[in-house]
Scaffold this motif. Structure first.
Motif, PDB file in Angstrom:
ATOM      1  N   ALA A  42      -1.990   5.417  13.538  1.00 41.69           N
ATOM      2  CA  ALA A  42      -2.049   3.974  13.278  1.00 41.69           C
ATOM      3  C   ALA A  42      -3.091   3.670  12.198  1.00 41.69           C
ATOM      4  N   GLU A  43      -4.233   4.359  12.265  1.00 43.98           N
ATOM      5  CA  GLU A  43      -5.302   4.138  11.284  1.00 43.98           C
ATOM      6  C   GLU A  43      -4.865   4.602   9.885  1.00 43.98           C
ATOM      7  N   LEU A  44      -4.187   5.760   9.830  1.00 45.81           N
ATOM      8  CA  LEU A  44      -3.666   6.232   8.537  1.00 45.81           C
ATOM      9  C   LEU A  44      -2.701   5.206   7.948  1.00 45.81           C
ATOM     10  N   GLY A  45      -1.873   4.614   8.810  1.00 43.13           N
ATOM     11  CA  GLY A  45      -0.938   3.583   8.361  1.00 43.13           C
ATOM     12  C   GLY A  45      -1.671   2.368   7.820  1.00 43.13           C
ATOM     13  N   ARG A  46      -2.677   1.918   8.541  1.00 42.08           N
ATOM     14  CA  ARG A  46      -3.441   0.739   8.101  1.00 42.08           C
ATOM     15  C   ARG A  46      -4.117   1.000   6.753  1.00 42.08           C
ATOM     16  N   GLN A  47      -4.755   2.159   6.634  1.00 44.94           N
ATOM     17  CA  GLN A  47      -5.437   2.494   5.379  1.00 44.94           C
ATOM     18  C   GLN A  47      -4.457   2.557   4.206  1.00 44.94           C
ATOM     19  N   THR A  48      -3.286   3.133   4.472  1.00 49.19           N
ATOM     20  CA  THR A  48      -2.297   3.286   3.401  1.00 49.19           C
ATOM     21  C   THR A  48      -1.762   1.925   2.976  1.00 49.19           C
ATOM     22  N   ARG A  49      -1.437   1.082   3.941  1.00 50.12           N
ATOM     23  CA  ARG A  49      -0.914  -0.250   3.594  1.00 50.12           C
ATOM     24  C   ARG A  49      -1.964  -1.107   2.907  1.00 50.12           C
ATOM     25  N   ALA A  50      -3.252  -0.889   3.253  1.00 48.59           N
ATOM     26  CA  ALA A  50      -4.333  -1.660   2.639  1.00 48.59           C
ATOM     27  C   ALA A  50      -4.614  -1.198   1.206  1.00 48.59           C
ATOM     28  N   ASN A  51      -4.236   0.032   0.904  1.00 42.58           N
ATOM     29  CA  ASN A  51      -4.427   0.582  -0.440  1.00 42.58           C
ATOM     30  C   ASN A  51      -3.219   0.156  -1.281  1.00 42.58           C
ATOM     31  N   THR A  52      -3.342  -1.023  -1.908  1.00 39.78           N
ATOM     32  CA  THR A  52      -2.168  -1.646  -2.527  1.00 39.78           C
ATOM     33  C   THR A  52      -1.536  -0.768  -3.613  1.00 39.78           C
ATOM     34  N   GLU A  53      -2.367  -0.052  -4.371  1.00 34.78           N
ATOM     35  CA  GLU A  53      -1.835   0.802  -5.442  1.00 34.78           C
ATOM     36  C   GLU A  53      -1.023   1.964  -4.852  1.00 34.78           C
ATOM     37  N   LEU A  54      -1.578   2.618  -3.825  1.00 34.37           N
ATOM     38  CA  LEU A  54      -0.889   3.743  -3.186  1.00 34.37           C
ATOM     39  C   LEU A  54       0.375   3.255  -2.476  1.00 34.37           C
ATOM     40  N   ALA A  55       0.268   2.127  -1.754  1.00 32.84           N
ATOM     41  CA  ALA A  55       1.437   1.593  -1.035  1.00 32.84           C
ATOM     42  C   ALA A  55       2.563   1.255  -2.016  1.00 32.84           C
ATOM     43  N   ALA A  56       2.209   0.685  -3.162  1.00 35.14           N
ATOM     44  CA  ALA A  56       3.218   0.345  -4.172  1.00 35.14           C
ATOM     45  C   ALA A  56       3.877   1.608  -4.717  1.00 35.14           C
ATOM     46  N   LYS A  57       3.045   2.645  -4.922  1.00 39.82           N
ATOM     47  CA  LYS A  57       3.588   3.908  -5.430  1.00 39.82           C
ATOM     48  C   LYS A  57       4.584   4.504  -4.438  1.00 39.82           C
ATOM     49  N   ILE A  58       4.222   4.467  -3.150  1.00 38.85           N
ATOM     50  CA  ILE A  58       5.101   5.011  -2.110  1.00 38.85           C
ATOM     51  C   ILE A  58       6.415   4.240  -2.082  1.00 38.85           C
ATOM     52  N   ARG A  59       6.325   2.901  -2.144  1.00 37.05           N
ATOM     53  CA  ARG A  59       7.556   2.097  -2.112  1.00 37.05           C
ATOM     54  C   ARG A  59       8.426   2.406  -3.326  1.00 37.05           C
ATOM     55  N   HIS A  60       7.791   2.572  -4.480  1.00 33.72           N
ATOM     56  CA  HIS A  60       8.548   2.890  -5.688  1.00 33.72           C
ATOM     57  C   HIS A  60       9.237   4.246  -5.546  1.00 33.72           C
ATOM     58  N   LYS A  61       8.488   5.225  -5.035  1.00 34.17           N
ATOM     59  CA  LYS A  61       9.042   6.592  -4.933  1.00 34.17           C
ATOM     60  C   LYS A  61      10.271   6.625  -4.023  1.00 34.17           C
ATOM     61  N   TYR A  62      10.245   5.820  -2.977  1.00 32.50           N
ATOM     62  CA  TYR A  62      11.372   5.849  -2.033  1.00 32.50           C
ATOM     63  C   TYR A  62      12.452   4.830  -2.366  1.00 32.50           C
ATOM     64  N   ARG A  63      12.235   4.078  -3.459  1.00 34.86           N
ATOM     65  CA  ARG A  63      13.345   3.313  -4.023  1.00 34.86           C
ATOM     66  C   ARG A  63      14.347   4.309  -4.612  1.00 34.86           C
ATOM     67  N   LEU A  64      13.791   5.441  -5.020  1.00 37.09           N
ATOM     68  CA  LEU A  64      14.605   6.538  -5.537  1.00 37.09           C
ATOM     69  C   LEU A  64      15.004   7.453  -4.393  1.00 37.09           C
ATOM     70  N   LYS A  65      15.987   8.311  -4.659  1.00 36.89           N
ATOM     71  CA  LYS A  65      16.277   9.405  -3.730  1.00 36.89           C
ATOM     72  C   LYS A  65      15.129  10.401  -3.866  1.00 36.89           C
ATOM     73  N   ASN A  66      14.468  10.702  -2.766  1.00 38.17           N
ATOM     74  CA  ASN A  66      13.255  11.500  -2.890  1.00 38.17           C
ATOM     75  C   ASN A  66      12.985  12.272  -1.601  1.00 38.17           C
ATOM     76  N   THR A  67      12.934  13.596  -1.705  1.00 36.36           N
ATOM     77  CA  THR A  67      12.532  14.401  -0.540  1.00 36.36           C
ATOM     78  C   THR A  67      11.364  15.322  -0.901  1.00 36.36           C
ATOM     79  N   THR A  68      10.599  14.958  -1.931  1.00 39.43           N
ATOM     80  CA  THR A  68       9.419  15.750  -2.288  1.00 39.43           C
ATOM     81  C   THR A  68       8.260  15.364  -1.381  1.00 39.43           C
ATOM     82  N   GLY A  69       7.708  16.344  -0.677  1.00 32.31           N
ATOM     83  CA  GLY A  69       6.567  16.073   0.196  1.00 32.31           C
ATOM     84  C   GLY A  69       6.981  15.474   1.526  1.00 32.31           C
ATOM     85  N   LEU A  70       5.992  15.055   2.310  1.00 36.63           N
ATOM     86  CA  LEU A  70       6.257  14.416   3.598  1.00 36.63           C
ATOM     87  C   LEU A  70       6.669  12.956   3.393  1.00 36.63           C
TER      88      LEU A  70
END
Length: 933
Positions: free
Chosen positions: A198-226
């Motif tokens: 839960a804490e990892l989730g909160r930190q990730t969502r609070a990190n707006t740059e990282l969260a945006a990157k994750i959302r962008h990456k999964y807008r694409l077909k993507n199975t690189t990494g976890l």
């Protein structure tokens, strides 16, 4: 490093010896998956229960032993291999449960994807993921790799259609997200772990740059990494946990069951092929089509079209396309024909302004539709089939943002040319910007490995850095892309993945080096050799598509494994290494227990029939040519001997009683290898007495009873006591035919018994002799020839160069010549249908089922039984193959009183292992029919 003695001792107490493998043959066989990597496990364990997995993980943790889970082994990136302990799924992981009228389905990890869809088909539903390997891949691997496919996109993959998971964590803890008691217990026992997630989730969502990157990456077909999107899509820690498992490739847990939200399987579909003059205009059409009601848009570059243009059945116009041409194969699906027509109109209107070099309009006609999709599906095997022996075929899959697709394709083509991969082709799922590129690569010298390394380094920079795409769209990270995960994701996201791994697998025992690795050269290590073995199998790409239809799968070896071992034996011989021990093991595992029926060839992308190799090797061992010559020359005497043998066995049964004879025969078989007697053993048939009829105006048919039909009658306890020969003759006469038999019938044989034993020369001579006799009997082909056994028909059809002969197996003759002459009243009693291997090869499988459905109101086709494993006489000499192949039959046919087939020998084994009598199709048809008046 060898496995700890204490771990091995504890494992031996937990898992029976017959499900633990550490011998050189088995470990090598299981050390191969569909990737171009190989690791040889020290121990292979076949697990049959969740309890075993839990205990094994506890032992692995206690002794710090790495373990890898394996489902079907069709993965392409090296994620299903291990140099430690490989845990493979046994038979007991095949459970499925349809829920909410088909809106959901609960599946165990051993269910083959296509089998799940077959269960859902009557409800017009299917699972979302549709990988090209769906007929072989199992649910465990489909979820663990977040596999997708042509129509799946991102919206319908496992991540987005997940309804629930049952999983075993690295510490052996079981949690089922759909079981409230399990969830309550897990929240109590693993509160700390859930709090950290839960804490990892909160930190990730609070990190707006990282969260945006994750959302962008999964807008694409993507199975690189976890699957980092789990941390931004959910805040409930159990939801985060379950979605992290999708695409985790066995590095975070064992997936014990999955529940999917299913998706519609629309019954109406049509496809079109549009060829654009260049890559740019082709790729510009993709964003336009994305807005339309399309279910698939497949891109084919000119090279991929060229790779299939000379194949049989391909249209001539493909050859005349310009060098820069690029095609889109488009499919649209709908719930009704009228809606489909509206959708097609919209699609074509949307791209009306685009220039086209060639256009094949939308069609639902199976001939057109299947030809278009064959063009697409044959591209990968086309490259595999023409590669140099010793090289491997590599299929990579990347994603470019759709808006940059044209530039991405052209830059990729430049890269392939610059590194000398001139045979490479590009195709893919254009709607998602997902491109597959296929090329051949040798790994047998350092220069080749260096070329591959340089190329992959540039691909990674181009796709991940320059275009912000994904290095793996749907094939999983595996070992192949593990060194490039940080390059694609950046150090912050990469550290987050490692944090998840260490939280859920603190000892690092689950599939180490897969997805996350500290070895920057991992992708260049443990590269799999593909040495020359035999021209029959040298094109094998070790994909594993053949395995589900093999009757010895789970008993000894599969076709893929037979090829793997034979390749290794040949390479060792060339290196001067002693192979006697390996060859001795191969005799039983590779040769004696192969049914050699060639069903594997039907599933093989490059058409390899492993049975041909087996027959060739048997031929090299065949030591009794003189005996074979004598039997071929005195076949009527041999047939008389077979009848006498059956008579002696039946006399012994009368004298001793069936139970005592069965026990006695089993003991003799075990001790001396004598043929096994069972209560399904036939009684002998009296030799045919036939006098040629006087000429009449009835249509004539030449009836060829196979040698087994001439020797083998019904079993003593069978409710049907009329021989197949008499039953067939009566049915043909009922339909108004005049039945003719070939002259010197008891001397005739198709040669199959000789060929299957390795005596090809004698077998071919007998077949040619029979074909000549049939030509004479049919008045130079004027009359059709009916053979009552499909394996014999197949052998004759394959060896017949004389176009005058019209050869029919029972199914084809019944559907073309008898059905219109008979009035059928279907019976109430359910029947089971076994489609023999030869019926499948003849293309009559669906027709057999259709005829059965006309004759009986309820028809049962047992799932997963593709070949009965009787294989001529192997049911007598190697009965364990037949027993293993039919181990699930009895449960599947419980509601039936009778089974039908088209091979007398197959019917012996089917009757033995089902508890019901199996007969030829003609018995059923005769019972429910009368002549038209």
């Amino acid at each position: 490093m060898s496995l700890p003695a204490a771990f091995l001792a504890a494992t031996a107490r937990l898992i029976p010896e017959e499900r633990r493998f550490d011998d050189p043959l088995s470990t090598l066989a299981f050390g191969t998956d569909a990737s171009f990597y190989r690791l040889i496990p020290q121990l292979v364990i076949r697990v049959e229960s969740e309890r075993e997995v839990i205990e094994l993980l506890k032992l692995a943790g206690a002794h710090r032993v790495p373990v890898t889970f394996r489902a079907a082994g069709t993965s392409l990136s090296g994620q299903a291999i291990s140099d430690s302990v490989l845990i493979v799924l046994g038979d007991n992981w095949n459970g499925r449960e349809i829920r909410a009228g088909g809106a959901q389905i609960r599946l165990q990890p051993g269910v083959i994807g296509a089998s799940a869809n077959a269960v859902l088909a009557p409800l017009q539903r299917k699972i979302g993921p549709d990988p090209a390997s769906i007929a072989a891949a199992k649910i465990g691997g489909i979820v663990a790799n977040n596999s997708s496919g042509m129509c799946c996109g991102t919206a319908q993959n496992s991540y987005h259609t997940l309804a629930g998971l049952r999983l075993v964590l690295a510490d052996g803890t079981l949690v089922d997200t759909e079981d409230s008691a399990s969830v309550t217990a897990f929240r109590a026992s693993h509160a700390g772990l859930l709090a950290q997630l839960a804490e990892l989730g909160r930190q990730t969502r609070a990190n707006t740059e990282l969260a945006a990157k994750i959302r962008h990456k999964y807008r694409l077909k993507n199975t690189t990494g976890l699957s980092l999107n789990a941390l931004v899509d959910f805040d409930e820690p159990l939801d985060i946990l379950s979605h992290l498992m999708v695409g985790s490739e066995g590095t975070l847990s064992f997936i014990s069951a999955v529940t999917y939200h299913t998706v519609p399987e629309h019954p109406h579909k049509a496809s079109a092929l549009l060829v654009f003059p260049d890559v740019e205009s082709c790729c510009r059409a993709v964003p336009v089509l994305r807005q339309q009601p399309v279910s698939a848009v497949e891109l084919l570059d000119r090279r991929s079209l060229r790779s299939v243009q000379d194949k049989p059945g391909m249209p001539e116009w493909v050859k005349s396309l310009s060098n820069g041409a690029c095609a889109l194969l488009i499919e649209s699906r709908a719930a009704s024909a009228s809606v489909l027509a509206e959708q097609i109109e919209r699609i074509m209107a949307s791209i009306a302004e685009f220039p086209l070099e060639k256009r094949v309009d939308f069609s639902s006609d199976p001939a057109v539709y299947n030809q278009l999709w064959k063009m697409r599906k044959d591209t990968f095997p086309a490259v595999g089939a023409v590669r140099a022996t010793g090289t491997t075929v590599i299929i990579e899959d990347v994603t470019f943002p759709v808006e940059a697709l044209a530039e991405g394709v052209n830059r990729l083509l430049e890269l392939l040319d610059r590194h000398g991969y001139f045979e490479a082709i590009i195709f893919g799922h254009a709607l998602e910007g997902n491109l597959h590129f296929v090329f051949t690569q040798g790994f047998d010298d350092p220069a080749q490995v260096a070329r591959y390394d340089a190329f992959m380094g540039e691909v990674a920079q181009l796709v991940a850095v320059e275009f912000g795409g994904a290095l793996k769209a749907e094939h999983g990270t595996g070992r192949n892309m593990a060194p490039f995960v940080e390059l694609e994701w950046g150090s912050e996201a990469y550290r987050l993945m490692w944090a998840i791994k260490r939280l859920l697998d603190p000892q690092g025992i689950l599939n180490p080096d897969v997805i996350l690795s500290e070895d920057r050269e991992l992708h260049l290590k443990n590269l799999k050799p593909l040495p020359a073995a035999d021209a029959i199998v040298d094109k094998c790409i070790e994909c594993g598509f053949c395995e589900p239809v093999c009757p010895s799968r789970g008993l000894t070896l599969t076709p893929r494994q037979r090829i793997v071992i034979w390749r290794d034996i040949q390479a060792r011989k060339r290196a001067g290494i002693d192979t006697r021990e390996l060859e001795a093991a191969y005799q039983h595992h590779g040769l004696d227990t192969c049914a050699a029926t060639g069903l594997c060839a039907q599933r093989c992308p490059v058409g390899i029939n492993t049975g041909e190799l087996v027959r060739k090797l048997r031929g090299q061992q065949a030591q009794h040519s003189g005996t074979a010559d004598w039997l071929a020359g005195h076949f009527a005497t041999a047939l008389k001997g077979a009848r006498l043998g059956l008579l002696a066995a039946d006399s012994a049964r009368r004298l001793l009683g069936a139970p005592r004879l069965a026990r006695w025969a089993a003991g003799l078989h075990q001790q001396f290898g004598t043929p096994l007697w069972t209560p399904a053993m036939p009684q002998p048939v009296q030799p045919l007495k036939w006098i040629a009829p006087a000429p009449s105006d009835k249509p004539r048919v030449v009836y060829l009873p196979a040698c087994v039909s001439r020797a083998m009658g019904p079993a003593f306890a069978d409710a049907e006591q009329t021989s197949l020969l008499d039953k067939t003759r009566a049915l043909l006469e009922k339909a108004g035919f005049e039945v003719i038999f070939p002259a010197e019938l008891d001397n005739l044989c198709c040669g199959q018994p000789f060929t299957s034993k390795g005596y090809a020369q004698q077998g071919d001579a007998k077949r040619d002799e029979l074909l000549a006799a049939l030509l004479s009997a049919s008045r130079n082909g004027q009359d059709p020839i009916y053979c009552d056994t499909s394996p014999c028909t197949l052998r004759l059809v394959q060896g017949n160069a004389d176009q005058r002969l019209r050869l029919y197996d029972p199914v084809k003759f019944i559907r073309e010549e008898l059905l219109d002459r008979l009035e059928i009243t279907p019976q109430e009693a359910p029947v089971a249908v076994h489609v023999t291997c030869s019926t499948q090869h003849l293309g009559e499988a669906e027709h057999l089922i259709e005829i059965a459905r006309r004759c009986a109101k309820t028809v049962v086709i047992p799932e997963g039984i593709h070949c009965c494993g009787f294989a001529g006489d192997k049911g007598f000499t190697t009965p364990e193959l037949n027993a293993h192949a039919l181990r699930s039959l009895k449960d599947a046919v419980q509601i039936c009183e009778e089974g039908i087939s088209t091979s007398r020998t197959c019917e012996i084994g089917l009757s033995t292992h089902s508890g019901i009598d199996y007969h030829s199709l003609v018995y059923l048809l005769d019972r429910v029919s009368r002549p038209h008046h």
